[in-house]
Write an enzyme that holds these catalytic residues in place. Structure first.
Site, PDB file in Angstrom:
ATOM      1  N   PRO A  76      -3.291   0.152  19.488  1.00  0.00           N
ATOM      2  CA  PRO A  76      -3.033  -0.355  18.131  1.00  0.00           C
ATOM      3  C   PRO A  76      -3.198   0.663  17.011  1.00  0.00           C
ATOM      4  O   PRO A  76      -2.822   0.388  15.874  1.00  0.00           O
ATOM      5  CB  PRO A  76      -4.044  -1.495  17.983  1.00  0.00           C
ATOM      6  CG  PRO A  76      -5.099  -1.231  18.990  1.00  0.00           C
ATOM      7  CD  PRO A  76      -4.460  -0.495  20.118  1.00  0.00           C
TER       8      PRO A  76
ATOM      9  N   LYS B  43       1.742  -0.326  15.393  1.00  0.00           N
ATOM     10  CA  LYS B  43       3.149  -0.341  15.766  1.00  0.00           C
ATOM     11  C   LYS B  43       3.616  -1.527  16.603  1.00  0.00           C
ATOM     12  O   LYS B  43       4.814  -1.811  16.668  1.00  0.00           O
ATOM     13  CB  LYS B  43       3.476   0.935  16.571  1.00  0.00           C
ATOM     14  CG  LYS B  43       3.426   2.187  15.738  1.00  0.00           C
ATOM     15  CD  LYS B  43       4.518   2.166  14.692  1.00  0.00           C
ATOM     16  CE  LYS B  43       4.375   3.247  13.677  1.00  0.00           C
ATOM     17  NZ  LYS B  43       4.833   2.856  12.363  1.00  0.00           N
TER      18      LYS B  43
ATOM     19  N   TYR C 292       4.278   6.683  10.513  1.00  0.00           N
ATOM     20  CA  TYR C 292       3.514   5.480  10.162  1.00  0.00           C
ATOM     21  C   TYR C 292       4.371   4.467   9.410  1.00  0.00           C
ATOM     22  O   TYR C 292       4.316   3.263   9.672  1.00  0.00           O
ATOM     23  CB  TYR C 292       2.286   5.856   9.328  1.00  0.00           C
ATOM     24  CG  TYR C 292       1.208   4.778   9.332  1.00  0.00           C
ATOM     25  CD1 TYR C 292       0.143   4.836  10.217  1.00  0.00           C
ATOM     26  CD2 TYR C 292       1.283   3.688   8.463  1.00  0.00           C
ATOM     27  CE1 TYR C 292      -0.826   3.844  10.231  1.00  0.00           C
ATOM     28  CE2 TYR C 292       0.320   2.692   8.479  1.00  0.00           C
ATOM     29  CZ  TYR C 292      -0.734   2.781   9.368  1.00  0.00           C
ATOM     30  OH  TYR C 292      -1.686   1.781   9.391  1.00  0.00           O
TER      31      TYR C 292
ATOM     32  N   HIS D 253       0.839  -1.202   0.000  1.00  0.00           N
ATOM     33  CA  HIS D 253       0.000   0.000   0.000  1.00  0.00           C
ATOM     34  C   HIS D 253       0.871   1.248   0.000  1.00  0.00           C
ATOM     35  O   HIS D 253       1.898   1.297   0.669  1.00  0.00           O
ATOM     36  CB  HIS D 253      -0.894   0.017   1.243  1.00  0.00           C
ATOM     37  CG  HIS D 253      -2.000  -0.984   1.207  1.00  0.00           C
ATOM     38  ND1 HIS D 253      -3.025  -1.004   2.130  1.00  0.00           N
ATOM     39  CD2 HIS D 253      -2.258  -2.004   0.352  1.00  0.00           C
ATOM     40  CE1 HIS D 253      -3.861  -1.983   1.846  1.00  0.00           C
ATOM     41  NE2 HIS D 253      -3.411  -2.618   0.770  1.00  0.00           N
TER      42      HIS D 253
ATOM     43  N   TYR E   8      -8.828   4.953   8.253  1.00  0.00           N
ATOM     44  CA  TYR E   8      -8.973   5.303   9.676  1.00  0.00           C
ATOM     45  C   TYR E   8     -10.089   6.334   9.764  1.00  0.00           C
ATOM     46  O   TYR E   8     -10.012   7.387   9.142  1.00  0.00           O
ATOM     47  CB  TYR E   8      -7.684   5.917  10.208  1.00  0.00           C
ATOM     48  CG  TYR E   8      -6.568   4.931  10.477  1.00  0.00           C
ATOM     49  CD1 TYR E   8      -6.358   4.420  11.761  1.00  0.00           C
ATOM     50  CD2 TYR E   8      -5.717   4.523   9.458  1.00  0.00           C
ATOM     51  CE1 TYR E   8      -5.330   3.532  12.014  1.00  0.00           C
ATOM     52  CE2 TYR E   8      -4.684   3.622   9.705  1.00  0.00           C
ATOM     53  CZ  TYR E   8      -4.503   3.139  10.991  1.00  0.00           C
ATOM     54  OH  TYR E   8      -3.477   2.253  11.239  1.00  0.00           O
TER      55      TYR E   8
HETATM   56  P1  FAD Z   1       3.221 -11.829  21.739  1.00  0.00           P
HETATM   57  O1  FAD Z   1       2.853 -11.841  20.313  1.00  0.00           O
HETATM   58  O2  FAD Z   1       2.137 -11.571  22.752  1.00  0.00           O
HETATM   59  O3  FAD Z   1       3.906 -13.217  22.066  1.00  0.00           O
HETATM   60  C1  FAD Z   1       4.145 -13.675  23.393  1.00  0.00           C
HETATM   61  C2  FAD Z   1       4.172 -15.191  23.372  1.00  0.00           C
HETATM   62  O4  FAD Z   1       4.534 -15.653  24.683  1.00  0.00           O
HETATM   63  C3  FAD Z   1       2.807 -15.802  23.055  1.00  0.00           C
HETATM   64  O5  FAD Z   1       2.970 -16.776  22.054  1.00  0.00           O
HETATM   65  C4  FAD Z   1       2.330 -16.392  24.382  1.00  0.00           C
HETATM   66  O6  FAD Z   1       1.526 -17.541  24.216  1.00  0.00           O
HETATM   67  C5  FAD Z   1       3.670 -16.733  25.042  1.00  0.00           C
HETATM   68  N1  FAD Z   1       3.605 -16.790  26.505  1.00  0.00           N
HETATM   69  C6  FAD Z   1       2.945 -15.978  27.355  1.00  0.00           C
HETATM   70  N2  FAD Z   1       3.129 -16.355  28.629  1.00  0.00           N
HETATM   71  C7  FAD Z   1       3.945 -17.423  28.611  1.00  0.00           C
HETATM   72  C8  FAD Z   1       4.493 -18.279  29.619  1.00  0.00           C
HETATM   73  N3  FAD Z   1       4.226 -18.084  30.927  1.00  0.00           N
HETATM   74  N4  FAD Z   1       5.277 -19.331  29.236  1.00  0.00           N
HETATM   75  C9  FAD Z   1       5.566 -19.518  27.903  1.00  0.00           C
HETATM   76  N5  FAD Z   1       5.054 -18.733  26.904  1.00  0.00           N
HETATM   77  C10 FAD Z   1       4.260 -17.714  27.256  1.00  0.00           C
HETATM   78  N6  FAD Z   1       1.091  -4.479  15.746  1.00  0.00           N
HETATM   79  C11 FAD Z   1       1.565  -3.967  14.567  1.00  0.00           C
HETATM   80  O7  FAD Z   1       2.784  -3.778  14.434  1.00  0.00           O
HETATM   81  N7  FAD Z   1       0.750  -3.655  13.518  1.00  0.00           N
HETATM   82  C12 FAD Z   1      -0.577  -3.841  13.600  1.00  0.00           C
HETATM   83  O8  FAD Z   1      -1.266  -3.612  12.626  1.00  0.00           O
HETATM   84  C13 FAD Z   1      -1.137  -4.349  14.845  1.00  0.00           C
HETATM   85  N8  FAD Z   1      -2.460  -4.568  14.978  1.00  0.00           N
HETATM   86  C14 FAD Z   1      -2.931  -5.196  16.079  1.00  0.00           C
HETATM   87  C15 FAD Z   1      -4.293  -5.462  16.150  1.00  0.00           C
HETATM   88  C16 FAD Z   1      -4.813  -6.101  17.265  1.00  0.00           C
HETATM   89  C17 FAD Z   1      -6.269  -6.349  17.328  1.00  0.00           C
HETATM   90  C18 FAD Z   1      -3.953  -6.525  18.336  1.00  0.00           C
HETATM   91  C19 FAD Z   1      -4.507  -7.269  19.549  1.00  0.00           C
HETATM   92  C20 FAD Z   1      -2.596  -6.250  18.278  1.00  0.00           C
HETATM   93  C21 FAD Z   1      -2.080  -5.569  17.161  1.00  0.00           C
HETATM   94  N9  FAD Z   1      -0.715  -5.262  17.049  1.00  0.00           N
HETATM   95  C22 FAD Z   1      -0.239  -4.683  15.905  1.00  0.00           C
HETATM   96  C23 FAD Z   1       0.186  -5.559  18.174  1.00  0.00           C
HETATM   97  C24 FAD Z   1       0.974  -6.871  17.978  1.00  0.00           C
HETATM   98  O9  FAD Z   1       0.085  -7.950  17.743  1.00  0.00           O
HETATM   99  C25 FAD Z   1       1.816  -7.130  19.252  1.00  0.00           C
HETATM  100  O10 FAD Z   1       2.498  -5.937  19.602  1.00  0.00           O
HETATM  101  C26 FAD Z   1       2.811  -8.277  19.027  1.00  0.00           C
HETATM  102  O11 FAD Z   1       2.141  -9.528  19.027  1.00  0.00           O
HETATM  103  C27 FAD Z   1       3.882  -8.296  20.136  1.00  0.00           C
HETATM  104  O12 FAD Z   1       4.739  -9.400  19.899  1.00  0.00           O
HETATM  105  P2  FAD Z   1       5.506 -10.129  21.104  1.00  0.00           P
HETATM  106  O13 FAD Z   1       6.305 -11.216  20.487  1.00  0.00           O
HETATM  107  O14 FAD Z   1       6.176  -9.105  21.955  1.00  0.00           O
HETATM  108  O15 FAD Z   1       4.347 -10.730  22.054  1.00  0.00           O
HETATM  109  C1  DHB Z   2      -4.440  -3.347  11.468  1.00  0.00           C
HETATM  110  C2  DHB Z   2      -4.341  -3.194  12.845  1.00  0.00           C
HETATM  111  C3  DHB Z   2      -3.995  -1.943  13.371  1.00  0.00           C
HETATM  112  O1  DHB Z   2      -3.888  -1.754  14.712  1.00  0.00           O
HETATM  113  C4  DHB Z   2      -3.770  -0.848  12.521  1.00  0.00           C
HETATM  114  O2  DHB Z   2      -3.465   0.364  13.077  1.00  0.00           O
HETATM  115  C5  DHB Z   2      -3.843  -1.021  11.136  1.00  0.00           C
HETATM  116  C6  DHB Z   2      -4.186  -2.284  10.604  1.00  0.00           C
HETATM  117  C7  DHB Z   2      -4.801  -4.687  10.920  1.00  0.00           C
HETATM  118  O3  DHB Z   2      -4.984  -5.620  11.729  1.00  0.00           O
HETATM  119  O4  DHB Z   2      -4.941  -4.826   9.714  1.00  0.00           O
END
Ligand code: FAD
Ligand code: DHB
Length: 354
Positions: free
Chosen positions: A256, A260, A348, A75, A202
């Site tokens: 979100p 980021k 962004y 995009h 958005y």
């Molecule tokens: P996580 O992905 O949470 O991974 C942590 C892992 O640790 C998990 O697999 C969990 O099961 C495991 N775990 C937890 N506790 C334990 C334990 N005690 N023992 C062993 N394992 C354990 N980010 C973006 O950059 N762009 C986006 O568009 C975006 N959109 C989002 C939309 C939504 C609806 C949501 C909910 C989040 C979004 N995010 C987005 C945020 C992004 O998903 C998170 O910031 C990202 O997953 C963080 O990665 P992480 O590896 O730090 O943690």
């Molecule tokens: C998506 C999630 C977000 O939080 C965002 O800012 C843009 C896109 C997505 O899941 O597609």
């Protein structure tokens, strides 16, 4: 008891944990990833969707680009919609960079495959994980298949998300928490429907925030502002479709709205893997010591951006007419001033790592 030994013990197979393990492997450093959930669970968890150019470049550079290049959607910008009008922000024109739509669980599948193909160890389905010796001799204990495990390591990578066990294991006095709680949440909808716009929208409406996004040419992803204690039973399909017709995430979390969280996770482990490999290569500890300050400088800018996007696009319970007009003026300024647009675009598409 099964006793294992590795250089870096990583807790959590999310983007941070798996990418850290992958980057360390490429530097010749051994790690074991320990995950509470099963493989199919982590590979199917619907979360983020937008990758910054830096995240995409890193995936390509480290051999994770094949499926990404085939299946992702490129995009050039996003739309901002308010008061019935849609305004296009052309990130490509403003910054020379675009954004890539590719689901987080697809990134996870690519990382799991790459680690397993390289003979890496990911221990799924673990319980009762506990860490100790973080300041002396790090040790991770857990249960798996009815057996007790112990992993001795030089370092522990705490990548278990916001609700994991690593955060509270940081000794008192070392961890400082800065917190802002937002008074709303998002209802996420994944629909088998072709996206009705070619780019993300958005939206700020009288009834709050809405985001139109997508996963593929046949799958639409939508988010609607709701109360943090919203009951999903209040959202039967009929109500969702009615709303749709009108409109479209261990160290830190951000709201979100700026897309980021996952990109921050990848940026953190890029800095961390460099610091760990520098330690093994030359016994230097300065990059390790600087890890937090290096990441925090960028993190706070990203935190600011996510807060600003969130504040601008949501309805607040405390909001009065002054705030509403101010938000509309902000959106009007943003969509009519190249300087303002460039600032949004620069944040962004992703700030430089260092
Ligand atoms: P996580 O992905 O949470 O991974 C942590 C892992 O640790 C998990 O697999 C969990 O099961 C495991 N775990 C937890 N506790 C334990 C334990 N005690 N023992 C062993 N394992 C354990 N980010 C973006 O950059 N762009 C986006 O568009 C975006 N959109 C989002 C939309 C939504 C609806 C949501 C909910 C989040 C979004 N995010 C987005 C945020 C992004 O998903 C998170 O910031 C990202 O997953 C963080 O990665 P992480 O590896 O730090 O943690
Ligand atoms: C998506 C999630 C977000 O939080 C965002 O800012 C843009 C896109 C997505 O899941 O597609």
């Amino acid at each position: 008891m099964k006793k294992l030994r590795t250089q870096v013990g990583i807790v959590g197979a999310g983007p941070a944990g798996l990418m850290l393990s992958h980057l360390l492997h490429l530097e010749g450093i051994e790690s074991i990833v320990i995950e509470a959930q099963g493989r199919s669970h982590v590979e199917g968890r619907v979360r983020a969707g937008v990758l910054e150019q830096g995240t995409v470049d890193l995936m390509r550079r480290t051999g994770l680009g094949d499926r990404l290049d085939r299946e992702s959607l490129l995009h050039n910008g996003v739309y901002l919609s308010f008061e019935g009008n849609r305004h296009h922000l052309d990130f490509r024109e403003l910054t020379g960079k675009g954004i890539t739509v590719y689901a987080q669980h697809e990134v996870i599948k690519d990382l799991v495959r790459a680690r397993l193909d390289a003979g890496g160890q990911i221990l799924f389905d673990t319980t009762e994980l506990a860490i100790s010796g973080v300041e002396s001799s790090p040790l991770i204990r857990f249960h798996r298949d009815g057996e007790e495990y112990e992993v001795r390591c030089d370092f522990i990578g705490g990548c278990d998300g916001f609700h994991g066990v690593c955060r509270p294991s940081i000794p008192e006095g070392v961890l400082r928490v800065f917190e802002r709680t937002y008074p709303f949440a998002w209802l996420g909808i994944l629909a088998e429907a072709a996206p009705s716009s070619e780019e993300l929208i958005y939206t700020y409406t009288d009834r709050g925030f809405a985001l139109f996004s997508m996963r593929s040419p046949t799958v639409t992803r939508l988010y609607l502002q709701c109360s943090p204690n919203e009951d999903i039973r209040n959202w039967p399909d009929d109500r969702i479709w009615k709303e749709l017709f009108l409109a479209g995430d261990a160290a830190h979390i951000v709201p979100p709205t700026g897309a980021k969280g996952m990109n921050l996770a990848i940026a953190d482990v890029t800095v961390l893997s460099r610091a760990i490999s520098d330690f093994y290569r030359s016994s230097r500890e300065d990059l390790l010591a600087a890890y937090s300050s290096t990441c925090l400088r960028r993190l706070w800018k990203v935190q600011r951006f996510s807060w600003w996007m969130t504040a601008m696009l949501h309805r607040w319970d405390s909001q009065n007419e002054f705030d509403h007009r101010r938000q509309l003026a902000e959106l009007d300024y943003l969509t009519s001033s190249r300087a303002a647009m460039t600032s949004l675009a620069e944040n962004y598409v992703g700030l430089p790592l260092e």
